[in-house]
Motif scaffolding. Structure first.
Motif, PDB file in Angstrom:
ATOM      1  N   TYR A 218       9.830  18.043   8.320  1.00  0.00           N
ATOM      2  CA  TYR A 218       8.951  19.182   8.551  1.00  0.00           C
ATOM      3  C   TYR A 218      10.065  20.369   8.774  1.00  0.00           C
ATOM      4  CZ  TYR A 218       4.993  15.813   8.490  1.00  0.00           C
ATOM      5  OH  TYR A 218       4.269  14.976   7.608  1.00  0.00           O
ATOM      6  N   GLY A 219       9.228  21.980   9.043  1.00  0.00           N
ATOM      7  CA  GLY A 219      10.069  22.627   9.738  1.00  0.00           C
ATOM      8  C   GLY A 219       9.178  24.504   9.508  1.00  0.00           C
ATOM      9  N   PRO A 220       9.943  25.544   9.458  1.00  0.00           N
ATOM     10  CA  PRO A 220      10.664  25.405  10.162  1.00  0.00           C
ATOM     11  C   PRO A 220      10.309  25.509  11.764  1.00  0.00           C
ATOM     12  CG  PRO A 220      10.114  27.537  10.000  1.00  0.00           C
ATOM     13  CD  PRO A 220       9.052  26.805   9.653  1.00  0.00           C
ATOM     14  N   SER A 221       9.349  25.032  12.517  1.00  0.00           N
ATOM     15  CA  SER A 221       8.682  25.269  13.757  1.00  0.00           C
ATOM     16  C   SER A 221       8.345  24.026  13.874  1.00  0.00           C
ATOM     17  CB  SER A 221       8.287  26.175  14.043  1.00  0.00           C
ATOM     18  OG  SER A 221       7.412  26.450  13.969  1.00  0.00           O
ATOM     19  N   ASP A 222       7.462  23.132  15.207  1.00  0.00           N
ATOM     20  CA  ASP A 222       6.922  22.761  15.246  1.00  0.00           C
ATOM     21  C   ASP A 222       5.031  23.179  15.213  1.00  0.00           C
ATOM     22  OD1 ASP A 222       8.851  20.571  15.718  1.00  0.00           O
ATOM     23  OD2 ASP A 222       8.792  20.898  17.890  1.00  0.00           O
ATOM     24  N   GLU A 223       5.493  24.428  15.708  1.00  0.00           N
ATOM     25  CA  GLU A 223       4.412  25.271  15.062  1.00  0.00           C
ATOM     26  C   GLU A 223       3.329  24.756  14.544  1.00  0.00           C
ATOM     27  OE1 GLU A 223       4.878  29.341  16.440  1.00  0.00           O
ATOM     28  OE2 GLU A 223       5.583  28.586  18.651  1.00  0.00           O
ATOM     29  N   ILE A 224       4.429  24.629  13.368  1.00  0.00           N
ATOM     30  CA  ILE A 224       3.712  25.083  11.777  1.00  0.00           C
ATOM     31  C   ILE A 224       3.476  22.843  11.136  1.00  0.00           C
ATOM     32  CG2 ILE A 224       3.169  25.294   9.661  1.00  0.00           C
ATOM     33  CD1 ILE A 224       4.632  28.150  10.185  1.00  0.00           C
ATOM     34  N   PRO A 225       3.371  22.190  12.429  1.00  0.00           N
ATOM     35  CA  PRO A 225       3.626  21.007  11.408  1.00  0.00           C
ATOM     36  C   PRO A 225       3.817  20.289  10.976  1.00  0.00           C
ATOM     37  CG  PRO A 225       1.142  20.709  13.180  1.00  0.00           C
ATOM     38  CD  PRO A 225       1.821  21.821  12.983  1.00  0.00           C
ATOM     39  N   GLU A 226       3.061  20.810   9.356  1.00  0.00           N
ATOM     40  CA  GLU A 226       2.259  20.469   8.083  1.00  0.00           C
ATOM     41  C   GLU A 226       2.780  21.420   6.868  1.00  0.00           C
ATOM     42  OE1 GLU A 226      -2.141  20.090   7.721  1.00  0.00           O
ATOM     43  OE2 GLU A 226      -2.453  19.065   8.751  1.00  0.00           O
ATOM     44  N   GLN A 227       3.871  21.607   7.538  1.00  0.00           N
ATOM     45  CA  GLN A 227       4.462  22.667   6.751  1.00  0.00           C
ATOM     46  C   GLN A 227       6.053  21.814   6.658  1.00  0.00           C
ATOM     47  OE1 GLN A 227       6.058  26.349   8.090  1.00  0.00           O
ATOM     48  NE2 GLN A 227       6.668  27.191   6.035  1.00  0.00           N
ATOM     49  N   CYS A 228       6.092  21.437   5.080  1.00  0.00           N
ATOM     50  CA  CYS A 228       7.256  21.113   4.638  1.00  0.00           C
ATOM     51  C   CYS A 228       8.378  21.511   4.143  1.00  0.00           C
ATOM     52  CB  CYS A 228       6.980  20.460   3.216  1.00  0.00           C
ATOM     53  SG  CYS A 228       8.123  19.571   2.863  1.00  0.00           S
ATOM     54  N   LEU A 229       9.632  22.189   4.966  1.00  0.00           N
ATOM     55  CA  LEU A 229      10.690  22.430   4.781  1.00  0.00           C
ATOM     56  C   LEU A 229      11.393  22.435   3.017  1.00  0.00           C
ATOM     57  CD1 LEU A 229      12.227  25.064   5.942  1.00  0.00           C
ATOM     58  CD2 LEU A 229      14.058  22.877   6.822  1.00  0.00           C
ATOM     59  N   ILE A 230      10.543  23.461   2.082  1.00  0.00           N
ATOM     60  CA  ILE A 230      11.829  23.357   0.926  1.00  0.00           C
ATOM     61  C   ILE A 230      12.522  24.507   0.655  1.00  0.00           C
ATOM     62  CG2 ILE A 230      10.965  23.486  -1.362  1.00  0.00           C
ATOM     63  CD1 ILE A 230       8.144  22.645  -0.552  1.00  0.00           C
ATOM     64  N   THR A 231      14.258  24.016   0.423  1.00  0.00           N
ATOM     65  CA  THR A 231      15.259  24.726   0.887  1.00  0.00           C
ATOM     66  C   THR A 231      16.239  24.501  -0.680  1.00  0.00           C
ATOM     67  OG1 THR A 231      16.708  22.773   1.367  1.00  0.00           O
ATOM     68  CG2 THR A 231      16.369  24.260   3.059  1.00  0.00           C
TER      69      THR A 231
ATOM     70  N   PRO B 187       0.913  -1.639  -0.195  1.00  0.00           N
ATOM     71  CA  PRO B 187      -0.070   0.153   0.076  1.00  0.00           C
ATOM     72  C   PRO B 187       0.624   1.351   0.516  1.00  0.00           C
ATOM     73  CG  PRO B 187      -0.465  -1.611   2.155  1.00  0.00           C
ATOM     74  CD  PRO B 187       0.594  -2.366   1.274  1.00  0.00           C
ATOM     75  N   MET B 188       0.944   2.081  -0.981  1.00  0.00           N
ATOM     76  CA  MET B 188       1.504   3.557  -0.739  1.00  0.00           C
ATOM     77  C   MET B 188       1.555   4.178   0.678  1.00  0.00           C
ATOM     78  SD  MET B 188       0.687   6.773  -3.826  1.00  0.00           S
ATOM     79  CE  MET B 188      -0.469   7.081  -3.215  1.00  0.00           C
ATOM     80  N   LYS B 189       2.187   4.241   1.215  1.00  0.00           N
ATOM     81  CA  LYS B 189       2.194   5.692   1.885  1.00  0.00           C
ATOM     82  C   LYS B 189       2.117   6.563   1.766  1.00  0.00           C
ATOM     83  CE  LYS B 189       6.475   2.146   3.822  1.00  0.00           C
ATOM     84  NZ  LYS B 189       8.023   3.072   4.635  1.00  0.00           N
ATOM     85  N   ASP B 190       1.217   7.201   2.970  1.00  0.00           N
ATOM     86  CA  ASP B 190       1.287   8.748   3.641  1.00  0.00           C
ATOM     87  C   ASP B 190       2.840   9.583   3.349  1.00  0.00           C
ATOM     88  OD1 ASP B 190       0.881  11.523   4.653  1.00  0.00           O
ATOM     89  OD2 ASP B 190      -0.963  10.215   5.308  1.00  0.00           O
ATOM     90  N   ILE B 191       2.539  10.692   2.102  1.00  0.00           N
ATOM     91  CA  ILE B 191       4.244  11.133   1.555  1.00  0.00           C
ATOM     92  C   ILE B 191       4.016  12.391   3.425  1.00  0.00           C
ATOM     93  CG2 ILE B 191       2.406  13.687   1.143  1.00  0.00           C
ATOM     94  CD1 ILE B 191       4.631  13.671  -0.721  1.00  0.00           C
ATOM     95  N   ARG B 192       3.775  11.997   4.186  1.00  0.00           N
ATOM     96  CA  ARG B 192       4.238  12.907   5.530  1.00  0.00           C
ATOM     97  C   ARG B 192       5.458  12.526   6.117  1.00  0.00           C
ATOM     98  NH1 ARG B 192      -1.882  14.521   8.258  1.00  0.00           N
ATOM     99  NH2 ARG B 192      -1.925  12.275   7.064  1.00  0.00           N
ATOM    100  N   THR B 193       4.858  10.856   5.540  1.00  0.00           N
ATOM    101  CA  THR B 193       6.163   9.801   6.382  1.00  0.00           C
ATOM    102  C   THR B 193       7.387  10.265   5.862  1.00  0.00           C
ATOM    103  OG1 THR B 193       5.887   8.386   5.125  1.00  0.00           O
ATOM    104  CG2 THR B 193       4.673   8.482   7.233  1.00  0.00           C
ATOM    105  N   PHE B 194       7.504  10.840   4.671  1.00  0.00           N
ATOM    106  CA  PHE B 194       9.242  11.367   3.695  1.00  0.00           C
ATOM    107  C   PHE B 194       9.226  12.595   4.462  1.00  0.00           C
ATOM    108  CE2 PHE B 194       6.819   7.207   1.847  1.00  0.00           C
ATOM    109  CZ  PHE B 194       8.331   6.589   1.584  1.00  0.00           C
TER     110      PHE B 194
END
Length: 222
Positions: free
Chosen positions: A190-203, A180-187
């Motif tokens: 996260y950042g830049p802080s725990d206050e925004i847990p659904e924000q993926c840090l793209i650099t 089964p395909m895993k949830d993308i959130r497992t990959f």
């Protein structure tokens, strides 16, 4: 112990698969000319490989794996050259030469992977030629299009896999175990802080520019 050879080895994904499966193996050589990929491979497997050209290789593996350059087979490449003499994709034919020169030491299994576009009408002649030559070298070919999403990875990545077995046996793709395909959130990182847990840090600058192009953010955060 299975002895493998990685031609056009990239970062060593086939070897990682054997490690994950717990299969006892030895990589007798690794061939890759892109310096950044060699650096990544060395970091992953604690080696000191140097860049080298597939055209100068000679060893005796049980399994030969070659994911030859795909650019001139890819649908993303506007001027696809397929098997033209100056194309990068024609390097897949170097593997045929290597196997032929092995003689009685030719590998029991040859695995070739490439983009789905290699099956398109204007490019498929190079693939058909490869299949014909592998047959003449004593192999029985079987190929299929596999999608990473069917093996647990949340990424639409379709690739042609050709498994050639020395002799009359045929590789049965129907026996592959899907996941089964895993949830993308497992990959995600996260950042830049725990206050925004659904924000993926793209650099990566190219990714940031692309996101800004289609979805401008007033805050500038992504």
């Amino acid at each position: 112990m299975i002895k493998i050879l990685e031609l056009f080895g990239g970062i060593g994904a086939p070897r990682k698969a054997l490690i994950n499966l717990g299969i006892d193996h030895k990589c007798i050589d690794y061939v890759e000319w892109q310096l950044n990929r060699v650096k990544a491979y060395n970091a992953l497997y604690d080696h000191l490989h140097k860049t080298q050209d597939v055209r100068g290789w000679n060893l005796k593996p049980d399994i030969l794996i070659h994911g030859s350059p795909c650019q001139d087979n890819s649908r993303a490449y506007r001027e696809r050259k397929g098997a033209a003499e100056d194309s990068r994709s024609v390097l897949m034919l170097e593997t045929l030469r290597i196997i032929e020169e092995m003689g009685e030491w030719r590998p029991k299994v040859v695995i070739w992977e490439n983009v789905k576009g290699v099956l398109d009408r204007n490019v498929i002649p190079i693939f058909n030629y490869y299949l014909k030559e592998m047959t003449e070298l004593g192999y029985t070919n079987s190929f299929n299009v596999l999608d990473a999403r069917d093996f647990g990875i949340p990424h639409a990545r379709e690739r042609v896999f050709c498994i050639s077995l020395l002799g009359d046996k045929v590789f049965d793709f129907s026996k592959l175990e899907t996941k089964p395909m895993k949830d993308i959130r497992t990959f995600m990182e996260y950042g830049p802080s725990d206050e925004i847990p659904e924000q993926c840090l793209i650099t990566v600058p190219s990714m940031l520019n692309r996101i800004k192009e289609f979805n401008p953010s007033p805050s500038g955060n992504y």
